[in-house]
Write a protein that holds these residues in place. Structure first.
Motif, PDB file in Angstrom:
ATOM      1  N   ARG A 172      58.769 -18.218  65.464  1.00 26.77           N
ATOM      2  CA  ARG A 172      57.591 -18.388  64.606  1.00 26.77           C
ATOM      3  C   ARG A 172      57.486 -19.804  64.064  1.00 26.77           C
ATOM      4  O   ARG A 172      56.484 -20.163  63.450  1.00 26.77           O
ATOM      5  N   PRO A 232      55.988 -20.233  57.721  1.00 30.22           N
ATOM      6  CA  PRO A 232      56.489 -19.002  58.356  1.00 30.22           C
ATOM      7  C   PRO A 232      57.974 -18.777  58.140  1.00 30.22           C
ATOM      8  O   PRO A 232      58.481 -17.692  58.419  1.00 30.22           O
ATOM      9  N   HIS A 279      58.497 -10.805  60.024  1.00 30.29           N
ATOM     10  CA  HIS A 279      59.296 -11.200  58.868  1.00 30.29           C
ATOM     11  C   HIS A 279      60.317 -10.114  58.544  1.00 30.29           C
ATOM     12  O   HIS A 279      61.479 -10.391  58.251  1.00 30.29           O
ATOM     13  N   HIS A 296      60.709 -11.222  70.019  1.00 31.92           N
ATOM     14  CA  HIS A 296      59.483 -11.990  69.821  1.00 31.92           C
ATOM     15  C   HIS A 296      59.736 -13.491  69.992  1.00 31.92           C
ATOM     16  O   HIS A 296      60.880 -13.942  70.053  1.00 31.92           O
ATOM     17  N   GLU A 336      53.273 -15.108  53.683  1.00 33.38           N
ATOM     18  CA  GLU A 336      53.333 -16.228  54.625  1.00 33.38           C
ATOM     19  C   GLU A 336      52.092 -17.108  54.505  1.00 33.38           C
ATOM     20  O   GLU A 336      52.182 -18.335  54.520  1.00 33.38           O
TER      21      GLU A 336
END
Length: 344
Positions: free
Chosen positions: A174, A67, A139, A171, A61
């Protein structure tokens, strides 16, 4: 308690990922040297340390400066050339059966996440749970989910069967959510209480045209050989514990249920556990402890719900069992975890 093996990833699976990285123009040797981390593929053995693999994803990344790198070239990250999962489209009886078989293979390919399935009849909920023992990058969590989304698209392309699907991640996003929406093209939610895919629709249990029973038998045999080679040397109890945790979504499983999942008899299950210094009682106890510890890390989860999830109708019985497992009460354990997070 007997310690389970260090979380790891199947070498063949990570090799396919490394090949995809090469498609992005990323040389894994150069990347690892620049970031001062070991190249997992230079290690010996068929299993590679999950924690090291996670570091590679984070390094990619940084180098890619994006991302969303795992979504940049979808055709290069399907693992289609190295995995039997896509071939399951042609041999399982229904899409729901395919999901169950995919979970079986995926749970062995990588310890990054485990899958817990709950079948409500008209929908199938797949909870994606990262391994709490080591660092797992977002990821890898997204890749596990994205793989399933790609598989659904192939199912439709090959058979015409369309399954409703929604995705939620525990989460935060990103990158820009509009970009996520363009990539996924299905209902997507972030910062949910858990990471999960939900499959449904009238075609979830539809018969797959041209189902090949001989091919299905072949892949079941492949799964058994894969499990035996991957989970050898004392790891059979771990496989049983994983299956136990997956089946807990349906209620507390018994030995016959798990033996059926492994396509062996109860007697063989008990003998193999004994051969590796374990027992059904020990493995089921360890599985319930791991689920309880994981659920207690969620501050909002009531203790009575965790007790029911782990097979205790009486919360007091759960508290006694948890103290036997850890030497702490559930509340003390939860506070200890929260205090540790605050310090970090």
């Amino acid at each position: 308690m007997k310690m389970l093996r260090t979380p790891s990833v199947d070498r063949r699976f990570f090799q396919a990922t490394a090949d995809a990285m090469a498609g992005f123009g990323i040389d894994l040797d150069e990347l690892c040297a620049a970031q001062r981390i070991a190249n997992p593929l230079h290690l010996e053995g068929e299993r590679l340390p999950l924690e090291l693999v996670s570091q590679v994803y984070m390094a990619v990344e940084r180098v890619a400066a994006d991302p969303a790198f795992i979504y940049m070239q979808p055709e290069q990250v399907t693992h289609e050339g190295s995995s039997v999962l896509f071939a399951l489209v042609s041999c399982c009886a229904t899409p729901a059966d395919m999901v169950r078989m995919i979970c079986r293979y995926s749970s062995i390919a990588s310890d990054a996440v485990s899958y817990e399935l709950a079948d409500d009849g008209d929908r199938l909920r797949m909870r994606v749970v990262p391994d709490s023992r080591v660092f797992v990058s977002f990821h890898q969590i997204e890749m596990a989910v994205w793989f399933m989304v790609q598989w659904l698209r192939q199912l439709k392309a090959l058979t015409g069967i369309s399954i409703d699907c929604s995705v939620q991640y525990a989460h935060a996003p990103r990158f820009d959510q509009a970009r996520y929406a363009e990539i996924y093209k299905l209902p997507l939610k972030f910062e949910a209480d858990r990471t999960m895919l939900t499959f449904g629709g009238p075609q979830l249990h539809k018969a797959v045209p041209g189902q090949d029973e001989r091919m299905l038998a072949y892949y079941r045999a492949q799964a058994e050989r894969y499990e035996q080679s991957t989970l050898s040397h004392g790891d059979f109890p771990r496989r049983v514990a994983i299956l136990f945790m997956q089946r807990m979504a349906f209620g507390k499983p018994d030995a016959a249920d798990i033996a059926a999942q492994l396509h062996i008899s109860v007697r063989t299950l008990q003998r193999r556990l004994m051969d590796e210094g374990s027992s059904w009682s020990q493995v089921s106890d360890e599985a319930r402890q791991m689920v309880a510890c994981r659920e207690l890390q969620q501050a909002a989860r009531p203790l009575f719900e965790i007790a029911l999830l782990t097979g205790f109708a009486d919360p007091r019985a759960f508290m006694r069992a948890f103290r036997r497992w850890t030497g702490l009460t559930p509340s003390q354990y939860r506070k200890q975890v929260q205090d540790g997070s605050d310090e970090g």
